[in-house]
Design a protein around this motif. Structure first.
Motif, PDB file in Angstrom:
ATOM      1  N   GLY A  67       0.803  -1.203   0.000  1.00  0.00           N
ATOM      2  CA  GLY A  67       0.000   0.000   0.000  1.00  0.00           C
ATOM      3  C   GLY A  67       0.837   1.255   0.000  1.00  0.00           C
ATOM      4  O   GLY A  67       0.469   2.265   0.554  1.00  0.00           O
ATOM      5  N   GLY A  68       2.009   1.230  -0.643  1.00  0.00           N
ATOM      6  CA  GLY A  68       2.800   2.428  -0.756  1.00  0.00           C
ATOM      7  C   GLY A  68       3.899   2.565   0.270  1.00  0.00           C
ATOM      8  O   GLY A  68       4.604   3.539   0.287  1.00  0.00           O
ATOM      9  N   THR A  69       4.066   1.591   1.145  1.00  0.00           N
ATOM     10  CA  THR A  69       5.127   1.677   2.134  1.00  0.00           C
ATOM     11  C   THR A  69       6.461   1.367   1.479  1.00  0.00           C
ATOM     12  O   THR A  69       6.538   0.629   0.509  1.00  0.00           O
ATOM     13  CB  THR A  69       4.879   0.715   3.290  1.00  0.00           C
ATOM     14  N   ALA A  70       7.524   1.932   2.037  1.00  0.00           N
ATOM     15  CA  ALA A  70       8.839   1.801   1.435  1.00  0.00           C
ATOM     16  C   ALA A  70       9.592   0.634   2.052  1.00  0.00           C
ATOM     17  O   ALA A  70       9.343   0.227   3.171  1.00  0.00           O
ATOM     18  CB  ALA A  70       9.625   3.092   1.636  1.00  0.00           C
ATOM     19  N   ALA A  71      10.558   0.105   1.288  1.00  0.00           N
ATOM     20  CA  ALA A  71      11.404  -0.954   1.816  1.00  0.00           C
ATOM     21  C   ALA A  71      12.287  -0.389   2.921  1.00  0.00           C
ATOM     22  O   ALA A  71      12.741   0.742   2.852  1.00  0.00           O
ATOM     23  CB  ALA A  71      12.267  -1.522   0.693  1.00  0.00           C
ATOM     24  N   SER A  72      12.540  -1.195   3.943  1.00  0.00           N
ATOM     25  CA  SER A  72      13.348  -0.736   5.070  1.00  0.00           C
ATOM     26  C   SER A  72      14.786  -0.515   4.628  1.00  0.00           C
ATOM     27  O   SER A  72      15.343  -1.303   3.871  1.00  0.00           O
ATOM     28  CB  SER A  72      13.295  -1.773   6.187  1.00  0.00           C
ATOM     29  N   PRO A  73      15.425   0.545   5.119  1.00  0.00           N
ATOM     30  CA  PRO A  73      16.811   0.823   4.727  1.00  0.00           C
ATOM     31  C   PRO A  73      17.793  -0.042   5.486  1.00  0.00           C
ATOM     32  O   PRO A  73      17.475  -0.602   6.533  1.00  0.00           O
ATOM     33  CB  PRO A  73      16.976   2.291   5.132  1.00  0.00           C
ATOM     34  N   ARG A  74      19.020  -0.135   4.961  1.00  0.00           N
ATOM     35  CA  ARG A  74      20.044  -0.901   5.650  1.00  0.00           C
ATOM     36  C   ARG A  74      20.585  -0.154   6.859  1.00  0.00           C
ATOM     37  O   ARG A  74      21.061  -0.754   7.811  1.00  0.00           O
ATOM     38  CB  ARG A  74      21.191  -1.241   4.689  1.00  0.00           C
ATOM     39  N   LYS A  75      20.558   1.153   6.832  1.00  0.00           N
ATOM     40  CA  LYS A  75      21.030   1.922   7.983  1.00  0.00           C
ATOM     41  C   LYS A  75      20.310   3.254   8.024  1.00  0.00           C
ATOM     42  O   LYS A  75      19.750   3.722   7.032  1.00  0.00           O
ATOM     43  CB  LYS A  75      22.537   2.133   7.899  1.00  0.00           C
ATOM     44  N   ALA A  76      20.317   3.861   9.204  1.00  0.00           N
ATOM     45  CA  ALA A  76      19.678   5.160   9.375  1.00  0.00           C
ATOM     46  C   ALA A  76      20.442   6.210   8.572  1.00  0.00           C
ATOM     47  O   ALA A  76      21.661   6.180   8.490  1.00  0.00           O
ATOM     48  CB  ALA A  76      19.658   5.538  10.852  1.00  0.00           C
ATOM     49  N   GLY A  77      19.698   7.127   7.976  1.00  0.00           N
ATOM     50  CA  GLY A  77      20.329   8.178   7.183  1.00  0.00           C
ATOM     51  C   GLY A  77      19.521   9.456   7.251  1.00  0.00           C
ATOM     52  O   GLY A  77      18.298   9.436   7.435  1.00  0.00           O
ATOM     53  N   TRP A  78      20.207  10.579   7.062  1.00  0.00           N
ATOM     54  CA  TRP A  78      19.540  11.876   7.175  1.00  0.00           C
ATOM     55  C   TRP A  78      18.468  12.060   6.107  1.00  0.00           C
ATOM     56  O   TRP A  78      17.507  12.810   6.305  1.00  0.00           O
ATOM     57  CB  TRP A  78      20.574  12.991   7.063  1.00  0.00           C
ATOM     58  N   LYS A  79      18.617  11.373   4.974  1.00  0.00           N
ATOM     59  CA  LYS A  79      17.649  11.577   3.894  1.00  0.00           C
ATOM     60  C   LYS A  79      16.262  11.068   4.257  1.00  0.00           C
ATOM     61  O   LYS A  79      15.280  11.409   3.596  1.00  0.00           O
ATOM     62  CB  LYS A  79      18.136  10.889   2.613  1.00  0.00           C
ATOM     63  N   TYR A  80      16.167  10.234   5.296  1.00  0.00           N
ATOM     64  CA  TYR A  80      14.867   9.692   5.685  1.00  0.00           C
ATOM     65  C   TYR A  80      14.120  10.583   6.680  1.00  0.00           C
ATOM     66  O   TYR A  80      12.945  10.354   6.961  1.00  0.00           O
ATOM     67  CB  TYR A  80      15.039   8.301   6.320  1.00  0.00           C
TER      68      TYR A  80
END
Length: 475
Positions: free
Chosen positions: A39-52
């Protein structure tokens, strides 16, 4: 601080099981609710980042209203830098509350209202009464607060009431026709305006850095009721119901499982570092511009109008107008933030009450409750319940702009507002130490300590506010 909360058994390199599903991969990516994020959710990232970063900016913008800035300004004018430490602690306390709300949403795949409902019907009754009464009075307060700087900037255009109505209608139209992604972008721009204005003012008044650093030492002012005043400053930094809305904005961003946990924690820190900058900057202004000159200003939003006049006398018209633009950004972000966040919570309540808590693929939500994935899909923002609460926040309160706030209603508003923060802190403490939360995401010692401190703090402030109400005139 936030990363130490809970037993971090599965959020880094291992696997994490949550509410019937597994989360594996480099950052524990996967689903916490037993299904993939659709439903439009994004894949989880490998690490935390400022772009999120995003929901943290929204909660910072919404939580810091004109009233918060005035309270800090008054603290600076009364006590100089003495209570700087209290403002910092206030931010740390709110970090723990917002992190707990976000952790509940991500680790269970369920919304916070669904968690409250699992504790008993009393939580639903409290929320409904709170949302109806608080929303009615807050709607008028938010419109009036947004109107004050506009009237000061354009005094000959129209009256305060009509500026307030215009702000309410603009907020209604904006939230009605835009979903979270656009909402977040606009809030980010307005936060940028707030940041530039408050930092500029703090630099402009030339703070005494030696005194400021000394203010980080926990010292109480030598004044009557100094303990309660200090607790009030700690408790008043950065938001009330917006802390509960944070988990909903996390889901609306598309973060629905434990793979987003580190990102959420970074985002949450950014939120309250930003809040801290706003609050500390205004305390600097109060300490240097008002305290040193022994100038007093009114409490409430009109105190900021007085500050604008003082800035004009000291630094000229351009600085005063720049400040009023920042004042408007501060007030209007609180308006549209509540219009969006609390409407989202109301829509969640209605969906659960009608038995329509569903996952994004249409299947029943976990444990019979509301699904974080459905919030992420955007359906809540298009629901009739979301828009009905938007209308409630906008049109009925307009009557109060012309007639003044009814006395008894204002007392109830004050009591409910005071009761919400202990309700939030203590219910999060309950939920995150129970089997309702997957074991690896339950509270650790530090998180329990912070939520317990927050609960005690807000209970004390609630009792004080209830005690201070003029009950003899109520009946």
């Amino acid at each position: 601080m936030a990363e130490t909360t809970g037993d971090r058994a599965g959020g880094t390199d291992g696997t994490a099981t949550g509410a019937g599903g597994t989360a594996d991969g480099p950052e524990g990516t996967g689903t916490a609710a037993g299904g993939s994020a659709t439903g439009g959710t994004a894949a989880s990232p490998r690490k935390a980042g400022w772009k999120y970063i995003g929901p943290g900016i929204v909660v910072a913008a919404t939580g810091v209203g004109a009233g918060d800035l005035v309270a800090t300004l008054v603290a600076g004018s009364n006590f100089g830098y003495t209570l700087l430490w209290a403002a910092v602690i206030g931010c740390v306390v709110k970090i723990s509350l917002a992190e707990a709300a976000g952790r509940w949403h991500l680790s269970t795949g369920r919304t916070l209202f669904d968690g409250w409902a699992s504790l008993g019907r009393w939580t639903t009754y409290f929320f409904v009464v709170y949302a109806v009464v608080w929303g009615f009075v807050y709607g008028a307060a938010a419109m009036s607060s947004s109107a004050l700087p506009l009237q000061a900037l354009f005094p000959d255009v129209m009256g305060l009431e009509w500026w307030g109505i215009l702000c309410g209608l603009v907020g209604l139209v904006f939230v009605w026709f835009n979903q979270y992604a656009v909402f977040e972008k606009v809030m980010t721009v307005l936060v940028g305006v707030m940041f530039v204005v408050t930092v500029y003012l703090a630099v402009r008044v030339t703070p005494n850095l030696a005194d400021a650093f000394a203010g980080l030492l926990p010292v109480l002012p030598d004044e009557k009721d100094s303990v309660l005043n200090t607790l009030g400053l700690i408790g008043g930094v950065g938001g009330t119901i917006t802390l509960a809305a944070y988990g909903y904005w996390v889901n609306a961003k598309g973060w629905t499982d434990t793979g987003w946990m580190k990102v959420m924690r970074l985002d949450n820190r950014v939120a309250y570092i930003t809040t801290g900058v706003f609050v500390i900057a205004m305390l600097f202004v109060g300490a240097e511009l008002l305290h040193s000159a022994n100038v007093a200003i009114a409490s409430g939003d009109k105190g900021l109008i007085q500050l604008g006049d003082i800035l004009e006398d000291e630094y000229g018209t351009a600085t005063a107008r720049f400040f009023l633009i920042g004042f408007f950004a501060t007030s209007f972000t609180s308006l549209i933030g509540v219009w969006h966040g609390v409407s989202l919570m109301w829509a969640d309540f209605v969906a659960r009450y009608r038995g329509r808590g569903r996952t994004a693929d249409g299947s029943a939500a976990p444990a019979g409750g509301a699904s974080a994935e459905e919030v992420a899909s955007g359906r809540r923002e298009r629901s009739w319940a979301f828009r009905a609460y938007l209308l409630w926040l906008t049109f009925p309160p307009m009557v109060l702009l012309f007639q003044g706030q009814p006395f008894r209603l204002v007392i109830l508003y004050g009591v409910l507002g005071a009761a919400f923060m202990p309700f939030l802190a203590l219910t999060l403490l309950w939920l995150l130490n129970s089997p309702r939360t997957p074991r690896e995401w339950r509270n650790g010692v530090l998180s329990n300590a912070m939520l317990a401190v927050a609960g005690v703090l807000f209970v004390v402030l609630c009792v004080k506010q209830v005690w201070d109400q003029p009950w003899s005139e109520f009946f």
